[in-house]
Design a protein around this motif. Sequence first.
Motif, PDB file in Angstrom:
ATOM      1  N   LEU A  49       0.842  -1.201   0.000  1.00  0.00           N
ATOM      2  CA  LEU A  49       0.000   0.000   0.000  1.00  0.00           C
ATOM      3  C   LEU A  49       0.874   1.247   0.000  1.00  0.00           C
ATOM      4  CD1 LEU A  49      -2.310  -1.099   2.971  1.00  0.00           C
ATOM      5  CD2 LEU A  49      -2.809  -1.345   0.540  1.00  0.00           C
ATOM      6  N   PRO A  52       0.325   5.862   4.526  1.00  0.00           N
ATOM      7  CA  PRO A  52      -0.787   6.745   4.890  1.00  0.00           C
ATOM      8  C   PRO A  52      -0.329   8.202   4.924  1.00  0.00           C
ATOM      9  CG  PRO A  52       0.003   5.526   6.811  1.00  0.00           C
ATOM     10  CD  PRO A  52       0.722   4.981   5.626  1.00  0.00           C
ATOM     11  N   GLU A  56      -0.726   6.604  11.277  1.00  0.00           N
ATOM     12  CA  GLU A  56      -1.486   5.413  10.930  1.00  0.00           C
ATOM     13  C   GLU A  56      -2.339   4.951  12.100  1.00  0.00           C
ATOM     14  OE1 GLU A  56       0.877   2.020   9.759  1.00  0.00           O
ATOM     15  OE2 GLU A  56      -0.880   1.174   8.773  1.00  0.00           O
ATOM     16  N   LEU A  57      -3.541   4.458  11.785  1.00  0.00           N
ATOM     17  CA  LEU A  57      -4.407   3.829  12.784  1.00  0.00           C
ATOM     18  C   LEU A  57      -4.506   2.343  12.451  1.00  0.00           C
ATOM     19  CD1 LEU A  57      -7.266   6.491  12.763  1.00  0.00           C
ATOM     20  CD2 LEU A  57      -5.351   6.298  14.379  1.00  0.00           C
ATOM     21  N   ARG A  98      -8.474   2.906   5.502  1.00  0.00           N
ATOM     22  CA  ARG A  98      -7.694   2.745   4.263  1.00  0.00           C
ATOM     23  C   ARG A  98      -7.869   1.381   3.610  1.00  0.00           C
ATOM     24  NH1 ARG A  98      -2.099   2.872   4.632  1.00  0.00           N
ATOM     25  NH2 ARG A  98      -1.999   3.748   2.549  1.00  0.00           N
ATOM     26  N   ALA A  99      -7.534   0.309   4.313  1.00  0.00           N
ATOM     27  CA  ALA A  99      -7.546  -1.019   3.688  1.00  0.00           C
ATOM     28  C   ALA A  99      -7.682  -2.086   4.752  1.00  0.00           C
ATOM     29  CB  ALA A  99      -6.265  -1.238   2.896  1.00  0.00           C
ATOM     30  N   ALA A 100      -8.227  -3.235   4.343  1.00  0.00           N
ATOM     31  CA  ALA A 100      -8.508  -4.325   5.280  1.00  0.00           C
ATOM     32  C   ALA A 100      -7.894  -5.634   4.811  1.00  0.00           C
ATOM     33  CB  ALA A 100     -10.020  -4.495   5.419  1.00  0.00           C
ATOM     34  N   THR A 152      -6.522  -0.851   8.569  1.00  0.00           N
ATOM     35  CA  THR A 152      -5.580   0.247   8.728  1.00  0.00           C
ATOM     36  C   THR A 152      -6.262   1.538   8.286  1.00  0.00           C
ATOM     37  OG1 THR A 152      -3.497   1.191   7.936  1.00  0.00           O
ATOM     38  CG2 THR A 152      -4.490  -0.489   6.551  1.00  0.00           C
TER      39      THR A 152
END
Lengths: 311, 311
Positions: A49, A52, A56-57, A98-100, A152
């Motif tokens: 990816l 971010p 970042e979370l 954002r993405a999983a 994330t």
Amino acid sequence: MTANRLFSRTARGSVSSIGERALIGSIRRWLGPASPRAPAGIGDDCAVLPPPRGRELLTVDPVAYGIHFDDRIPARAAGAKLLKRNLSDIAAMGGRPRAAVVALALDGRVSIEWLAEFYRGLARESRLRGVPVVGGDVTLLPGSFVATLALTGEATGRILTRTGSRAGDWIYVTGAVGRSVRTRHHYLFEPRLAEGAWLARRKGVRAMIDVSDGLAKDLAALTPKGAVPAVYAARLPRRAGATVREALCDGEDYELAFSVAPGAGCAALEKAWRRGFPRTRLTSIGRFVRTGAVPPDAIPLGRFRGYEHFR
Amino acid sequence: MTANRLFSRTARGSVSSIGERALIGSIRRWLGPASPRAPAGIGDDCAVLPPPRGRELLTVDPVAYGIHFDDRIPARAAGAKLLKRNLSDIAAMGGRPRAAVVALALDGRVSIEWLAEFYRGLARESRLRGVPVVGGDVTLLPGSFVATLALTGEATGRILTRTGSRAGDWIYVTGAVGRSVRTRHHYLFEPRLAEGAWLARRKGVRAMIDVSDGLAKDLAALTPKGAVPAVYAARLPRRAGATVREALCDGEDYELAFSVAPGAGCAALEKAWRRGFPRTRLTSIGRFVRTGAVPPDAIPLGRFRGYEHFR
């Protein structure tokens, strides 16, 4: 309608009839455009990816059969709930998802038809929120079904944590609480992403939490040292038919609770909220007060326990 | 030694005797310095991390009882394996691991003593690799135990994916393959992080994969279109006592397989490898050749299947 039934009644309709490799191919098909190609998505050792923007979370939450869903709810709703539970955690920090990645552990007797619907529900939610499913894993787990999603996110501005409240702060909660299971809210809820991001930008908002284990337990996590929440039964935004106890203890509300500094202008905040989120209820339910200074008409919150596994 | 036994024989020694809140407190204690405080670690809705330098890597893998471990292996080894499996995926891209979240789904009868050892094993590996456990979840799952870890990483330089090999490329594998379970390699292995990062910086290395489902299956994922791997039985670095079939099919090797361009100077690469990694075996096992041009003495890989769940 057999798509609600997790376990297949025929061997031919079960995942064990097709094997892991074909199953992974099917999952990619069910996810469709919700799942980009490797290296940005499924198909390599890791997903790749772009970094971010900002901090970042990172969070992780599962849905387990018999715990977070069962045969009474549509498979699609269970799949959507898996993503939404995690989105609610990102919302509670004021972040952007954002993405999983999704790890599936399941019995070989799980119905292919059910699983297809589960992934279609997940895919729909994924597209709706712009959160691609970029990777995963499938493993055998006799007798069970648990899907675990790690999400994330990013925060370009302020992050709202659970800490930072002070005695004197007002306490707010979005939506309504209690009876989440009986009203089907536990899977029909909308994660408060826009609201959370808005609150993180708003001066005077000090701390925030996702209400998922019951308001009583989650407010305790928001409470500063030397203070207690003074919350009033008459002010609690109870979901249809919920008692005060249910509103405080049931869990799975997926609402936001937050604190606001006393001088921050609650009237202005409430007015701006109504303009920004005319369909999301916002309720001032009380304030944090110094320990020992609890008004006699406030709810004795110490007597209410939130949801706990293994209890 | 009862720490190898997942399920407690007494109610008092089981996680259901202490409840979720106390369990989460215990987990934080068992993790110790491997788990920073919120917001950088456990204790808020999400963990907050600085953004990665360069692109982000994201992967997820579980350990499930009866599948990836059982009562024959120490609980600490199962905990370490959970992180190591994921580290191996980061290694296969040439990346650097950053932080992990762990979702636990378990029966209430799981032994507290066993779980303490599991987390101590995870914590030790976490500290050793500098990969903090920054968040997690605990949920009830009757009859089962599955711990799912999602790992984020970063890649400041080149990322090695599974694609990019060409016909003519040499095929290498690190370490040895086969009999991973009987030799206890499946939990004693060292993730090839330093090796993977080194290979990503090395010109001529074209593609890489983590060998975890058996070399035959994983080589297929590394093979370019129009080509096949021509691999020779005599060259296979077999683990103690492994047959050719076991070397190709067993899985859980957690080694790296990669391809090298024919003009890239294999002798120089092998020499530099021996200097950099004197204790890690490196073997050239064959090359990718055009379909139809397979030498008669190469292994007919199409006849070997790798590990598949549900088969």
